[in-house]
Design an enzyme around this catalytic site. Sequence first.
Site, PDB file in Angstrom:
ATOM      1  N   LEU A   9       0.850  -1.190   0.000  1.00  0.00           N
ATOM      2  CA  LEU A   9       0.000   0.000   0.000  1.00  0.00           C
ATOM      3  C   LEU A   9       0.886   1.241   0.000  1.00  0.00           C
ATOM      4  CD1 LEU A   9      -2.716  -1.031   2.640  1.00  0.00           C
ATOM      5  CD2 LEU A   9      -2.571  -1.583   0.195  1.00  0.00           C
ATOM      6  N   ARG A  16       1.636  13.914   6.893  1.00  0.00           N
ATOM      7  CA  ARG A  16       2.456  14.320   8.043  1.00  0.00           C
ATOM      8  C   ARG A  16       3.924  14.538   7.675  1.00  0.00           C
ATOM      9  NH1 ARG A  16       0.050   9.461  11.620  1.00  0.00           N
ATOM     10  NH2 ARG A  16      -0.383   8.721   9.499  1.00  0.00           N
TER      11      ARG A  16
HETATM   12  C1  UD1 Z   1      -2.113   1.987   9.525  1.00  0.00           C
HETATM   13  C2  UD1 Z   1      -3.200   1.117  10.173  1.00  0.00           C
HETATM   14  C3  UD1 Z   1      -2.923   1.026  11.664  1.00  0.00           C
HETATM   15  C4  UD1 Z   1      -1.543   0.464  11.903  1.00  0.00           C
HETATM   16  C5  UD1 Z   1      -0.476   1.253  11.152  1.00  0.00           C
HETATM   17  C6  UD1 Z   1       0.826   0.502  11.191  1.00  0.00           C
HETATM   18  C7  UD1 Z   1      -5.222   1.477   8.855  1.00  0.00           C
HETATM   19  C8  UD1 Z   1      -6.561   2.107   8.803  1.00  0.00           C
HETATM   20  N1  UD1 Z   1      -4.498   1.704   9.935  1.00  0.00           N
HETATM   21  O1  UD1 Z   1      -2.228   3.280  10.093  1.00  0.00           O
HETATM   22  O2  UD1 Z   1      -3.903   0.204  12.281  1.00  0.00           O
HETATM   23  O3  UD1 Z   1      -1.276   0.474  13.294  1.00  0.00           O
HETATM   24  O4  UD1 Z   1      -0.840   1.399   9.778  1.00  0.00           O
HETATM   25  O5  UD1 Z   1       1.862   1.247  10.638  1.00  0.00           O
HETATM   26  O6  UD1 Z   1      -4.837   0.798   7.929  1.00  0.00           O
HETATM   27  N2  UD1 Z   1      -2.472   4.067   1.816  1.00  0.00           N
HETATM   28  C9  UD1 Z   1      -2.978   3.804   0.558  1.00  0.00           C
HETATM   29  N3  UD1 Z   1      -4.182   4.318   0.205  1.00  0.00           N
HETATM   30  C10 UD1 Z   1      -4.925   5.063   1.062  1.00  0.00           C
HETATM   31  C11 UD1 Z   1      -4.409   5.324   2.345  1.00  0.00           C
HETATM   32  C12 UD1 Z   1      -3.183   4.811   2.696  1.00  0.00           C
HETATM   33  O7  UD1 Z   1      -2.332   3.127  -0.254  1.00  0.00           O
HETATM   34  O8  UD1 Z   1      -6.030   5.488   0.678  1.00  0.00           O
HETATM   35  C13 UD1 Z   1      -1.127   3.540   2.166  1.00  0.00           C
HETATM   36  C14 UD1 Z   1      -0.163   4.601   2.625  1.00  0.00           C
HETATM   37  O9  UD1 Z   1       0.584   5.108   1.520  1.00  0.00           O
HETATM   38  C15 UD1 Z   1       0.717   3.871   3.637  1.00  0.00           C
HETATM   39  C16 UD1 Z   1      -0.167   2.734   4.125  1.00  0.00           C
HETATM   40  O10 UD1 Z   1      -1.285   2.662   3.258  1.00  0.00           O
HETATM   41  O11 UD1 Z   1       1.876   3.322   3.027  1.00  0.00           O
HETATM   42  C17 UD1 Z   1      -0.660   2.983   5.537  1.00  0.00           C
HETATM   43  O12 UD1 Z   1      -1.321   4.245   5.577  1.00  0.00           O
HETATM   44  P1  UD1 Z   1      -1.079   5.261   6.755  1.00  0.00           P
HETATM   45  O13 UD1 Z   1      -1.905   6.461   6.502  1.00  0.00           O
HETATM   46  O14 UD1 Z   1       0.345   5.446   7.019  1.00  0.00           O
HETATM   47  O15 UD1 Z   1      -1.759   4.443   7.965  1.00  0.00           O
HETATM   48  P2  UD1 Z   1      -1.500   4.595   9.510  1.00  0.00           P
HETATM   49  O16 UD1 Z   1      -2.265   5.759  10.010  1.00  0.00           O
HETATM   50  O17 UD1 Z   1      -0.049   4.548   9.791  1.00  0.00           O
HETATM   51 CA    CA Z   2       1.801   4.592   8.578  1.00  0.00          CA
END
Ligand code: UD1
Ligand code: CA
Length: 450
Positions: A9, A16
């Site tokens: 993902l 941030r």
């Molecule tokens: C996420 C998890 C959280 C976990 C944490 C671990 C969810 C809702 N939460 O939170 O439970 O503890 O990771 O690090 O998943 N991304 C996409 N498409 C989107 C949104 C995000 O591809 O629409 C990707 C981002 O680029 C990133 C990853 O998903 O690489 C995680 O997204 P991020 O926003 O960092 O999630 P966290 O708030 O860290």
């Molecule tokens: Ca993250």
Amino acid sequence: MADTAALVLAAGKGTRMRSDRPKVLQTLLGEHMLSYVLAALRPHFGENVWIVAGHQARMLQTAFPGARFVLQGEQLGTGHALMQALPTLIGAGFERVLVVNGDAPLLSGDVVRAFLEQALGADLAFATLELDAPGAYGRVLREAGRPCAVLEAKDCDAATLERNHEVNAGMYLISLSLAAALLPRVTRANKSGEYYITDLVALAAGGGYSVEAVECGRDESLLGVNSPAELAWMEELLRRRVTDELLLKGVLLHAPDMVRVCPLARVDSGAELTGPCEILGESEIRRGASVASHCVVHDSVIGEDAQVRHFSHLDGARVDAGAIVGPFARLRPGAVLEQASHVGNFVELKNARLGAGAKANHLTYLGDADVGPGANIGAGTITCNYDGRAKHRTKIGEKAFIGSNTALVAPVDVGAGSLVGAGSVITRDVGEGELAIARARQKNLPRQKK
Ligand code: UD1
Ligand code: CA
């Protein structure tokens, strides 16, 4: 693993980080964050790795031209990201998918393997960590010891945040039939208004699927990068891992806290590095070679017993055994220093070969040039390789001697054993053993009195 694909993902903005670049293109020790994640997956999944791209997708595709992508046009959350990939993965005949967050650069092949081994029987498995300061991580909720939900920190009450230090690490093994059945039931009814992949845990647990939380303790390898401070901290952790390994295997490090070696680089035991210095990309530093302080070596090979002296900058260069570079030298892509050749201060080489034992010790530019063994290039020699339209080559034969402040206007050949007088502008070939002088003859006239 033939029935399992991997999905990274990487579509999020990384708000941030406050940077225009997608978060996964930020670098640690000179390499993109995403390349570390891909390197951890490759041994297990080979080509079967897809990346979800969205924010600045074009930049991601350019940075990873060989990779497979799924596009997430609008970034509506991690659950939505998986949803976008589902048709591709099911269409390709997979039964399960390992999903990882793209912002976990310390992930390693070993950690992935250990997770897969414990996760394999379940319909849905996810990795968990036990953190002293769990901050914004999603919290794991359990009932009678079994995982029953993951709640994002934002959506937790104060008591849950206080009590619950088991967090979701962001790595999941999910059966695709489960995903197809349950993703449509994931809603945006949460503080962020996003589709959370983590909602699958409660839906699966409540729907009679087998759900496994694979406890990974305090393993730092799974931590995510969400801010510049976390990026700096992770990079430092990674840097220290590499230097600790080098010390263990017998590399001499001076000021090790200031030595930055990329994990892709190879430094042989018996090599010597002095900080501050950077050894980046796929560089190789062989036994007995030394790199002094304030040097940057990128994608370059430093042969046995070669010396790279202070303040030198190498990129895409090859330095053979016993050669000496610097101080203050610049070797650009295609620079080749054959055995025991010397390049000294304020000398720049680009796409140029210096034959064995040849020397260019002061204030020189050699571009698109071929210098024979034992040749001596005097101070201030310049190959004029560019005529405003095209680049041309200069050839200098074995043991030729180029006097100081010579301009060699390419294309031009200077024969073996020849001598070029200082201050010459050489526009025509010089034959073997000839003496060439191309400058105005000196006149001494009586001085005019005022
Ligand atoms: C996420 C998890 C959280 C976990 C944490 C671990 C969810 C809702 N939460 O939170 O439970 O503890 O990771 O690090 O998943 N991304 C996409 N498409 C989107 C949104 C995000 O591809 O629409 C990707 C981002 O680029 C990133 C990853 O998903 O690489 C995680 O997204 P991020 O926003 O960092 O999630 P966290 O708030 O860290
Ligand atoms: Ca993250």
